[in-house]
Design a protein around this motif. Sequence first.
Motif, short mmCIF file in Angstrom:
data_model
loop_
_atom_site.label_atom_id
_atom_site.label_comp_id
_atom_site.label_asym_id
_atom_site.label_seq_id
_atom_site.Cartn_x
_atom_site.Cartn_y
_atom_site.Cartn_z
N ARG A 68 0.86 -1.19 0.00
CA ARG A 68 0.00 0.00 0.00
C ARG A 68 0.90 1.24 0.00
O ARG A 68 2.05 1.18 0.44
CB ARG A 68 -0.88 0.02 1.25
CG ARG A 68 -1.74 -1.21 1.36
CD ARG A 68 -3.18 -0.90 1.66
NE ARG A 68 -3.94 -2.14 1.75
CZ ARG A 68 -4.51 -2.74 0.72
NH1 ARG A 68 -4.45 -2.19 -0.48
NH2 ARG A 68 -5.16 -3.88 0.86
N LEU A 84 -4.01 -2.86 7.38
CA LEU A 84 -4.41 -2.15 6.18
C LEU A 84 -3.25 -1.44 5.49
O LEU A 84 -3.05 -1.57 4.30
CB LEU A 84 -5.48 -1.13 6.60
CG LEU A 84 -6.53 -0.77 5.61
CD1 LEU A 84 -7.16 -2.02 5.03
CD2 LEU A 84 -7.59 0.08 6.28
N ARG A 96 -2.22 -10.81 8.67
CA ARG A 96 -3.15 -11.53 7.78
C ARG A 96 -3.47 -12.91 8.35
O ARG A 96 -4.57 -13.41 8.23
CB ARG A 96 -2.60 -11.61 6.35
CG ARG A 96 -2.64 -10.23 5.68
CD ARG A 96 -2.61 -10.30 4.17
NE ARG A 96 -3.70 -11.02 3.57
CZ ARG A 96 -4.68 -10.49 2.82
NH1 ARG A 96 -4.74 -9.18 2.64
NH2 ARG A 96 -5.59 -11.25 2.26
N THR A 267 -17.37 -0.64 4.65
CA THR A 267 -17.65 -1.43 3.44
C THR A 267 -19.05 -2.04 3.50
O THR A 267 -19.82 -1.94 2.55
CB THR A 267 -16.62 -2.56 3.32
OG1 THR A 267 -16.45 -3.14 4.61
CG2 THR A 267 -15.30 -2.07 2.79
N ARG A 333 -2.03 1.21 -4.93
CA ARG A 333 -0.88 0.40 -4.50
C ARG A 333 0.40 1.14 -4.93
O ARG A 333 0.35 2.02 -5.77
CB ARG A 333 -0.87 -0.97 -5.20
CG ARG A 333 -2.14 -1.81 -5.05
CD ARG A 333 -2.04 -2.72 -3.85
NE ARG A 333 -3.19 -3.62 -3.75
CZ ARG A 333 -3.20 -4.87 -4.20
NH1 ARG A 333 -2.13 -5.38 -4.81
NH2 ARG A 333 -4.27 -5.63 -4.05
N GLY A 394 -10.87 -7.06 -4.48
CA GLY A 394 -9.46 -6.83 -4.72
C GLY A 394 -8.70 -8.04 -5.22
O GLY A 394 -9.24 -9.14 -5.30
N PHE A 395 -7.42 -7.79 -5.52
CA PHE A 395 -6.61 -8.78 -6.21
C PHE A 395 -5.35 -9.16 -5.43
O PHE A 395 -4.75 -8.33 -4.76
CB PHE A 395 -6.15 -8.21 -7.56
CG PHE A 395 -7.28 -8.02 -8.54
CD1 PHE A 395 -7.51 -8.95 -9.55
CD2 PHE A 395 -8.12 -6.92 -8.46
CE1 PHE A 395 -8.54 -8.79 -10.45
CE2 PHE A 395 -9.15 -6.74 -9.36
CZ PHE A 395 -9.37 -7.68 -10.36
N ARG A 398 -3.15 -8.75 -1.31
CA ARG A 398 -3.81 -7.77 -0.44
C ARG A 398 -5.32 -7.78 -0.66
O ARG A 398 -6.00 -6.83 -0.29
CB ARG A 398 -3.26 -6.36 -0.69
CG ARG A 398 -1.79 -6.17 -0.40
CD ARG A 398 -1.39 -6.65 0.98
NE ARG A 398 -1.72 -5.80 2.10
CZ ARG A 398 -0.93 -4.86 2.59
NH1 ARG A 398 0.22 -4.60 2.02
NH2 ARG A 398 -1.29 -4.17 3.66
N CYS A 400 -9.23 -8.60 -0.02
CA CYS A 400 -9.93 -8.52 1.26
C CYS A 400 -9.87 -9.87 1.97
O CYS A 400 -10.29 -10.88 1.42
CB CYS A 400 -11.38 -8.12 1.02
SG CYS A 400 -12.31 -8.05 2.55
C1 HEM Z 1 -18.91 -5.72 1.12
C2 HEM Z 1 -17.95 -5.78 1.97
C3 HEM Z 1 -16.48 -5.59 1.66
C4 HEM Z 1 -15.83 -5.21 0.51
C5 HEM Z 1 -16.45 -4.88 -0.85
C6 HEM Z 1 -14.41 -5.19 0.81
C7 HEM Z 1 -13.43 -4.85 -0.12
C8 HEM Z 1 -12.08 -4.76 0.17
C9 HEM Z 1 -11.08 -4.34 -0.78
C10 HEM Z 1 -11.34 -3.92 -2.21
C11 HEM Z 1 -9.88 -4.36 -0.13
C12 HEM Z 1 -8.52 -3.96 -0.73
C13 HEM Z 1 -8.05 -5.07 -1.61
C14 HEM Z 1 -6.87 -4.76 -2.46
O1 HEM Z 1 -5.98 -3.99 -2.10
O2 HEM Z 1 -6.83 -5.31 -3.58
C15 HEM Z 1 -10.12 -4.80 1.22
C16 HEM Z 1 -9.15 -4.96 2.18
C17 HEM Z 1 -9.41 -5.29 3.50
N1 HEM Z 1 -10.64 -5.63 4.03
FE1 HEM Z 1 -12.41 -5.73 3.05
N2 HEM Z 1 -14.21 -5.54 2.11
C18 HEM Z 1 -15.44 -5.80 2.67
C19 HEM Z 1 -15.69 -6.20 3.97
C20 HEM Z 1 -14.73 -6.40 4.93
C21 HEM Z 1 -15.02 -6.86 6.28
C22 HEM Z 1 -16.38 -7.27 6.84
C23 HEM Z 1 -13.83 -6.85 6.95
C24 HEM Z 1 -13.70 -7.25 8.40
C25 HEM Z 1 -12.79 -7.86 8.94
C26 HEM Z 1 -12.79 -6.40 6.00
C27 HEM Z 1 -11.45 -6.27 6.30
C28 HEM Z 1 -10.47 -5.90 5.39
C29 HEM Z 1 -9.06 -5.71 5.73
C30 HEM Z 1 -8.44 -5.91 7.12
C31 HEM Z 1 -8.40 -5.34 4.53
C32 HEM Z 1 -6.91 -5.04 4.36
C33 HEM Z 1 -6.11 -6.24 3.94
C34 HEM Z 1 -4.66 -5.92 3.65
O3 HEM Z 1 -4.29 -4.78 3.51
O4 HEM Z 1 -3.85 -6.86 3.52
N3 HEM Z 1 -13.38 -6.15 4.79
N4 HEM Z 1 -11.48 -5.04 1.38
#
Ligand code: HEM
Length: 474
Positions: A68, A84, A96, A267, A333, A394-395, A398, A400
Amino acid sequence: ATPPGPPQIPIIGNILPVNEPWEALRLYALQYGAFYVLRVLSTNIFVVNTVEAASELCETRWSSYSQRIPMKMPELSGMNEGILFETNPLRLRQARRLVALGIGPRELDKYRSQLRTHVVSYLGRLLEDPDEYRRHIRNLPISMMLEIAYGYKSQDDDDPFVLGAKTLVENYAEASSLSNYIVSQSELLVARVPSWVPGAGFQRKAAAWKDQANDITEKVYRFTTTSIAEDTAIPSVVSKALESHDPYEKHVIAKSAMQMVSGGADTTISTITTFVLAMVLYPEVQKKAQAEIDKVVGLDRLPVFGDREDLPYIDALLRELLRWHPPIPTVPRTTTKDDVYEGYFIPEGSFVLINFWAMLCNEEVFLDAKTLKPERWLGVEVTKEIDPLFIAFGFGRRECPAKVMAVELVFTVMIHMLAVFDISKARDAQGIEITPSETFDNGSICAPLPFPCTIKPRSVQHAQVLQQNLEALK
Ligand code: HEM
């Protein structure tokens, strides 16, 4: 060579609109293709607009595209650690693993009844006070994630931990909006201006956000450690991490758990609010979805997540909601190595923007892409290349980590609301229906702007079924 891109103004580069900038980025893609570049002040932004290009870069070449951007504003606000924005590979791996341990697909059945309890109480609040539906939607995932992450059962809307987490979520949204992302990259603007200089209010703001974030993170973490010591803890992500043999650093546990609350909040809040908006704007879709529930579930009980297989139309509706308005339209990114893609040079440290919106609103793939049409998913083979349940999360490394849980949460809310309530346009003082506009805010996670609507039980009988379920919770 340099990728194509729109013409630039000297020094300034390209100007993106403040409102819904992802739409301007999508329109550029029609002109400049799957991979183009723009410049904002001194920063080149490489924009990735197709699933094919995003898969190649973030999955095949993950070792260079999984970082990121170290953002100034979140850094000053203390939001850059945890999962994050973590850049340290060791801590990121720990974080993770911690999330997978807590809410990975195999863990989910342990949370199913907690989730259902939260959703049924949420329906009760909607029944009591439907005009405050936005507040109820906001509180639902926050109180649920506080329980799953920390084993903390919130009391009511004024619960201090719910309020603290809510403030953190709001501050995070402001700190990480796309325009702040881009502007805050400028060292000159952020880091070198002493906070006492008039106009440097963002620094004072960031310092206040940091204090608030640290305070709530520490307090909830201490709640769990105290309950473990007193033997009153209920299993949670934090308690499991503290009791596991893996040597997690306290810092990783505390910050990542709070980011599960904040990442899980905006989200899902966005998707649920988008669902309500869709039901107001597309009453015929709501009718079909309700007819499916009536046929499969009947009136004797409320639906459960296990009914999903028998509810293909509502499943298609969820897929379509994430396509129609993905809560995260773009993800930035940065690259950790020099690279060449399709003959174009991308230097180490470049700003790469993955544009989910361009993929999901692609008219060549989705006919009439701006219209909500769950039917488009029925009777077709849904491959990864077109699947919003894949793209919107996402892809690569990283992506989700909570997507299975997120789908379960949102689907559970949708079937419960459809089973019990009719959602329709509100009327003004003259009795004329108010049609909400389909406008969204501009956070990095974006949601529909506030709109009035009417949420009322489908019949006396439906209200009674809900009352019985509420009684059973007591
Ligand atoms: C409709 C619901 C959700 C959508 C559309 C969504 C979408 C995403 C996307 C697009 C990313 C970034 C991916 C990337 O960089 O390619 C992400 C990261 C993340 N999401 Fe979700 N998310 C959702 C729900 C949740 C929920 C319920 C949690 C609860 C734990 C969560 C926790 C995280 C965390 C911790 C990251 C960061 C991961 C990292 O940086 O390695 N998300 N999410």
